[in-house]
Design an enzyme around this catalytic site. Structure first.
Site, PDB file in Angstrom:
ATOM      1  N   ASP A   1       0.873  -1.158   0.000  1.00 24.78           N
ATOM      2  CA  ASP A   1       0.000   0.000   0.000  1.00 24.78           C
ATOM      3  C   ASP A   1       0.928   1.231   0.000  1.00 24.78           C
ATOM      4  O   ASP A   1       2.117   1.115   0.331  1.00 24.78           O
ATOM      5  CB  ASP A   1      -0.849  -0.040   1.284  1.00 24.78           C
ATOM      6  CG  ASP A   1      -1.682   1.207   1.446  1.00 24.78           C
ATOM      7  OD1 ASP A   1      -2.304   1.638   0.463  1.00 24.78           O
ATOM      8  OD2 ASP A   1      -1.702   1.761   2.565  1.00 24.78           O
ATOM      9  N   LEU A   2       0.419   2.370  -0.396  1.00 25.47           N
ATOM     10  CA  LEU A   2       1.268   3.581  -0.452  1.00 25.47           C
ATOM     11  C   LEU A   2       1.118   4.438   0.812  1.00 25.47           C
ATOM     12  O   LEU A   2       2.047   4.568   1.614  1.00 25.47           O
ATOM     13  CB  LEU A   2       0.891   4.420  -1.688  1.00 25.47           C
ATOM     14  CG  LEU A   2       1.586   5.773  -1.797  1.00 25.47           C
ATOM     15  CD1 LEU A   2       3.070   5.610  -2.074  1.00 25.47           C
ATOM     16  CD2 LEU A   2       0.935   6.620  -2.899  1.00 25.47           C
ATOM     17  N   ASP A   3      -0.091   5.024   0.956  1.00 27.02           N
ATOM     18  CA  ASP A   3      -0.326   5.983   2.037  1.00 27.02           C
ATOM     19  C   ASP A   3      -0.259   5.290   3.394  1.00 27.02           C
ATOM     20  O   ASP A   3      -1.028   4.378   3.667  1.00 27.02           O
ATOM     21  CB  ASP A   3      -1.707   6.638   1.864  1.00 27.02           C
ATOM     22  CG  ASP A   3      -1.794   7.458   0.571  1.00 27.02           C
ATOM     23  OD1 ASP A   3      -0.923   8.301   0.351  1.00 27.02           O
ATOM     24  OD2 ASP A   3      -2.738   7.243  -0.204  1.00 27.02           O
TER      25      ASP A   3
ATOM     26  N   THR B   1       1.374  10.168   4.227  1.00 30.89           N
ATOM     27  CA  THR B   1       0.507  11.182   3.607  1.00 30.89           C
ATOM     28  C   THR B   1      -0.802  11.323   4.384  1.00 30.89           C
ATOM     29  O   THR B   1      -1.571  12.242   4.098  1.00 30.89           O
ATOM     30  CB  THR B   1       0.159  10.771   2.164  1.00 30.89           C
ATOM     31  OG1 THR B   1      -0.133   9.382   2.192  1.00 30.89           O
ATOM     32  CG2 THR B   1       1.289  11.045   1.204  1.00 30.89           C
TER      33      THR B   1
ATOM     34  N   LYS C   1      -8.991   5.628   6.100  1.00 30.28           N
ATOM     35  CA  LYS C   1      -7.736   5.057   5.600  1.00 30.28           C
ATOM     36  C   LYS C   1      -8.011   3.912   4.628  1.00 30.28           C
ATOM     37  O   LYS C   1      -8.779   3.004   4.952  1.00 30.28           O
ATOM     38  CB  LYS C   1      -6.867   4.554   6.765  1.00 30.28           C
ATOM     39  CG  LYS C   1      -6.193   5.692   7.499  1.00 30.28           C
ATOM     40  CD  LYS C   1      -5.153   5.189   8.476  1.00 30.28           C
ATOM     41  CE  LYS C   1      -4.476   6.347   9.173  1.00 30.28           C
ATOM     42  NZ  LYS C   1      -3.657   5.910  10.301  1.00 30.28           N
ATOM     43  N   GLY C   2      -7.382   3.979   3.478  1.00 28.13           N
ATOM     44  CA  GLY C   2      -7.536   2.919   2.480  1.00 28.13           C
ATOM     45  C   GLY C   2      -8.776   3.056   1.623  1.00 28.13           C
ATOM     46  O   GLY C   2      -8.974   2.288   0.683  1.00 28.13           O
ATOM     47  N   ILE C   3      -9.613   4.015   1.953  1.00 27.04           N
ATOM     48  CA  ILE C   3     -10.905   4.178   1.271  1.00 27.04           C
ATOM     49  C   ILE C   3     -10.770   5.218   0.152  1.00 27.04           C
ATOM     50  O   ILE C   3     -10.122   6.255   0.341  1.00 27.04           O
ATOM     51  CB  ILE C   3     -11.975   4.634   2.299  1.00 27.04           C
ATOM     52  CG1 ILE C   3     -12.030   3.674   3.497  1.00 27.04           C
ATOM     53  CG2 ILE C   3     -13.342   4.818   1.663  1.00 27.04           C
ATOM     54  CD1 ILE C   3     -12.482   2.282   3.193  1.00 27.04           C
TER      55      ILE C   3
ATOM     56  N   SER D   1      -2.579   0.592  -4.408  1.00 25.26           N
ATOM     57  CA  SER D   1      -3.091   1.747  -3.662  1.00 25.26           C
ATOM     58  C   SER D   1      -4.437   2.207  -4.192  1.00 25.26           C
ATOM     59  O   SER D   1      -4.696   2.157  -5.394  1.00 25.26           O
ATOM     60  CB  SER D   1      -2.083   2.904  -3.790  1.00 25.26           C
ATOM     61  OG  SER D   1      -2.641   4.100  -3.312  1.00 25.26           O
ATOM     62  N   ALA D   2      -5.265   2.712  -3.277  1.00 27.26           N
ATOM     63  CA  ALA D   2      -6.560   3.286  -3.669  1.00 27.26           C
ATOM     64  C   ALA D   2      -6.382   4.682  -4.263  1.00 27.26           C
ATOM     65  O   ALA D   2      -7.303   5.238  -4.855  1.00 27.26           O
ATOM     66  CB  ALA D   2      -7.470   3.366  -2.445  1.00 27.26           C
ATOM     67  N   SER D   3      -5.187   5.235  -4.110  1.00 21.60           N
ATOM     68  CA  SER D   3      -4.983   6.636  -4.489  1.00 21.60           C
ATOM     69  C   SER D   3      -4.826   6.831  -5.990  1.00 21.60           C
ATOM     70  O   SER D   3      -4.087   6.105  -6.651  1.00 21.60           O
ATOM     71  CB  SER D   3      -3.741   7.186  -3.787  1.00 21.60           C
ATOM     72  OG  SER D   3      -3.467   8.481  -4.267  1.00 21.60           O
TER      73      SER D   3
ATOM     74  N   ASN E   1      -3.471   9.484  -6.936  1.00 23.07           N
ATOM     75  CA  ASN E   1      -2.263  10.312  -6.961  1.00 23.07           C
ATOM     76  C   ASN E   1      -0.991   9.484  -6.752  1.00 23.07           C
ATOM     77  O   ASN E   1       0.083  10.047  -6.535  1.00 23.07           O
ATOM     78  CB  ASN E   1      -2.328  11.371  -5.847  1.00 23.07           C
ATOM     79  CG  ASN E   1      -3.488  12.331  -6.044  1.00 23.07           C
ATOM     80  OD1 ASN E   1      -3.627  12.932  -7.099  1.00 23.07           O
ATOM     81  ND2 ASN E   1      -4.334  12.470  -5.027  1.00 23.07           N
TER      82      ASN E   1
ATOM     83  N   LYS F   1     -10.792  -1.212  -1.833  1.00 19.05           N
ATOM     84  CA  LYS F   1     -10.550  -2.064  -0.676  1.00 19.05           C
ATOM     85  C   LYS F   1     -11.771  -1.942   0.243  1.00 19.05           C
ATOM     86  O   LYS F   1     -12.320  -0.846   0.339  1.00 19.05           O
ATOM     87  CB  LYS F   1      -9.288  -1.594   0.063  1.00 19.05           C
ATOM     88  CG  LYS F   1      -8.018  -1.673  -0.791  1.00 19.05           C
ATOM     89  CD  LYS F   1      -6.845  -0.985  -0.122  1.00 19.05           C
ATOM     90  CE  LYS F   1      -5.634  -0.952  -1.057  1.00 19.05           C
ATOM     91  NZ  LYS F   1      -4.468  -0.256  -0.507  1.00 19.05           N
TER      92      LYS F   1
ATOM     93  N   GLU G   1       0.191  -3.381   4.622  1.00 16.52           N
ATOM     94  CA  GLU G   1      -0.974  -2.501   4.718  1.00 16.52           C
ATOM     95  C   GLU G   1      -1.118  -1.853   6.081  1.00 16.52           C
ATOM     96  O   GLU G   1      -0.881  -2.503   7.094  1.00 16.52           O
ATOM     97  CB  GLU G   1      -2.239  -3.344   4.499  1.00 16.52           C
ATOM     98  CG  GLU G   1      -2.885  -3.207   3.148  1.00 16.52           C
ATOM     99  CD  GLU G   1      -3.455  -1.830   2.842  1.00 16.52           C
ATOM    100  OE1 GLU G   1      -3.570  -0.993   3.761  1.00 16.52           O
ATOM    101  OE2 GLU G   1      -3.787  -1.575   1.689  1.00 16.52           O
ATOM    102  N   ASP G   2      -1.531  -0.586   6.101  1.00 17.93           N
ATOM    103  CA  ASP G   2      -1.759   0.083   7.387  1.00 17.93           C
ATOM    104  C   ASP G   2      -3.249   0.252   7.690  1.00 17.93           C
ATOM    105  O   ASP G   2      -3.599   0.718   8.767  1.00 17.93           O
ATOM    106  CB  ASP G   2      -1.100   1.481   7.408  1.00 17.93           C
ATOM    107  CG  ASP G   2      -1.814   2.457   6.504  1.00 17.93           C
ATOM    108  OD1 ASP G   2      -2.169   2.066   5.366  1.00 17.93           O
ATOM    109  OD2 ASP G   2      -2.041   3.602   6.926  1.00 17.93           O
TER     110      ASP G   2
HETATM  111  C1  BG6 Z   1      -5.722   5.781   0.183  1.00 19.46           C
HETATM  112  C2  BG6 Z   1      -5.758   6.631   1.430  1.00 19.46           C
HETATM  113  O1  BG6 Z   1      -4.444   5.250  -0.004  1.00 19.46           O
HETATM  114  O2  BG6 Z   1      -6.058   6.571  -0.961  1.00 19.46           O
HETATM  115  C3  BG6 Z   1      -7.105   7.317   1.564  1.00 19.46           C
HETATM  116  O3  BG6 Z   1      -5.519   5.811   2.561  1.00 19.46           O
HETATM  117  C4  BG6 Z   1      -7.411   8.099   0.292  1.00 19.46           C
HETATM  118  O4  BG6 Z   1      -7.076   8.171   2.682  1.00 19.46           O
HETATM  119  C5  BG6 Z   1      -7.346   7.177  -0.911  1.00 19.46           C
HETATM  120  O5  BG6 Z   1      -8.708   8.678   0.368  1.00 19.46           O
HETATM  121  C6  BG6 Z   1      -7.613   7.896  -2.223  1.00 19.46           C
HETATM  122  O6  BG6 Z   1      -6.590   8.819  -2.439  1.00 19.46           O
HETATM  123  P1  BG6 Z   1      -6.593   9.954  -3.543  1.00 19.46           P
HETATM  124  O7  BG6 Z   1      -5.161  10.412  -3.548  1.00 19.46           O
HETATM  125  O8  BG6 Z   1      -6.986   9.298  -4.842  1.00 19.46           O
HETATM  126  O9  BG6 Z   1      -7.565  10.997  -3.142  1.00 19.46           O
HETATM  127 MG    MG Z   2      -2.713   3.097   3.629  1.00 16.98          MG
END
Ligand code: BG6
Ligand code: MG
Length: 219
Positions: free
Chosen positions: A10-12, A18, A46-48, A115-117, A119, A146, A170-171
């Protein structure tokens, strides 16, 4: 115990901290809408994914928005989040992470990001870690967030490694659930009392080495 042939991260909160920036940006959004967001409430995010996080926050504040309004607020939050991320440097990579990834490379264990991000690539570039991952599965690629296993199953498929030969770091509770649903070993980064479904929980990578992971598997 199946051998570990790939590690998916996982990233964040695992590679880089972050979470504090996500919290500041979400809290500002909540404040703009007339309510506050506590650290405990933030923990649930977190993770959402971004849009699911927004839905949770709106429910906390009892605020209703049109679909257009939701997209606008989510975009505003992301601009703020990325502004905050500008201050990050490679030094913000969490302690021990680079060393652990170097150990994996030396041992020919494959590496991927899950990662869910949306970014993820931007953040990895900022901390100069893009080259550490052989595949990146991020929020732009997944259709189910997730705790659905999709993100890690896609990562394993990219690396052509069977899920049972993968370990996930994973955190987040949702992330650990995702790893377990994918049939993978889940290493929790954080506290045992929170990450109750993880196979193993460590506070971070500072005192955790590949030998610890491999010896746990064969124990
Ligand atoms: C997850 C974070 O990795 O990414 C969440 O734990 C975050 O907090 C999610 O909402 C989505 O991230 P982003 O960067 O696409 O807004
Ligand atoms: Mg995380």
């Amino acid at each position: 115990m199946p051998a570990i042939k790939a590690c998916l991260f996982d990233l964040d909160g695992v590679i880089v901290d972050t979470a504090k920036f996500h919290y500041i940006a979400w809290r500002r959004l909540a404040n703009d809408l007339g309510f506050d967001l506590s650290i405990e409430e933030n923990e649930k995010l977190k993770g959402i994914s971004r849009m699911e996080s927004l839905e949770i926050i709106l429910a906390i504040g009892g605020v209703q928005l049109s679909e257009e309004g939701k997209l606008k607020r989510a975009a505003e939050k992301n601009v703020r989040y990325l502004e905050l991320c500008q201050q990050m440097t490679p030094d913000d990579t969490l302690p021990g992470v680079r060393l652990f990834l170097d150990e994996l490379k030396s041992a020919s264990i494959r590496t991927g990001l899950g990662s869910a991000s949306k970014n993820a690539r931007i953040i990895l570039e900022r901390i100069d870690m893009l080259s550490y991952f052989e595949t990146i599965v991020d929020g732009n690629r997944v259709t189910k967030g997730k705790p659905d296993p999709e993100v890690f199953l896609l990562g394993a498929a990219d690396l052509e490694i069977s899920p049972e030969n993968c370990a996930v770091f994973e955190d987040a509770v949702a992330g650990v659930q995702s790893a377990k649903a994918a049939g993978m070993m889940a290493v929790g980064i954080g506290e045992k009392s929170v990450l109750t479904e993880a196979d193993l929980v460590v506070p971070g990578f500072s005192n955790f080495h590949l030998a610890d992971l491999l010896s746990w598997k064969s124990a």
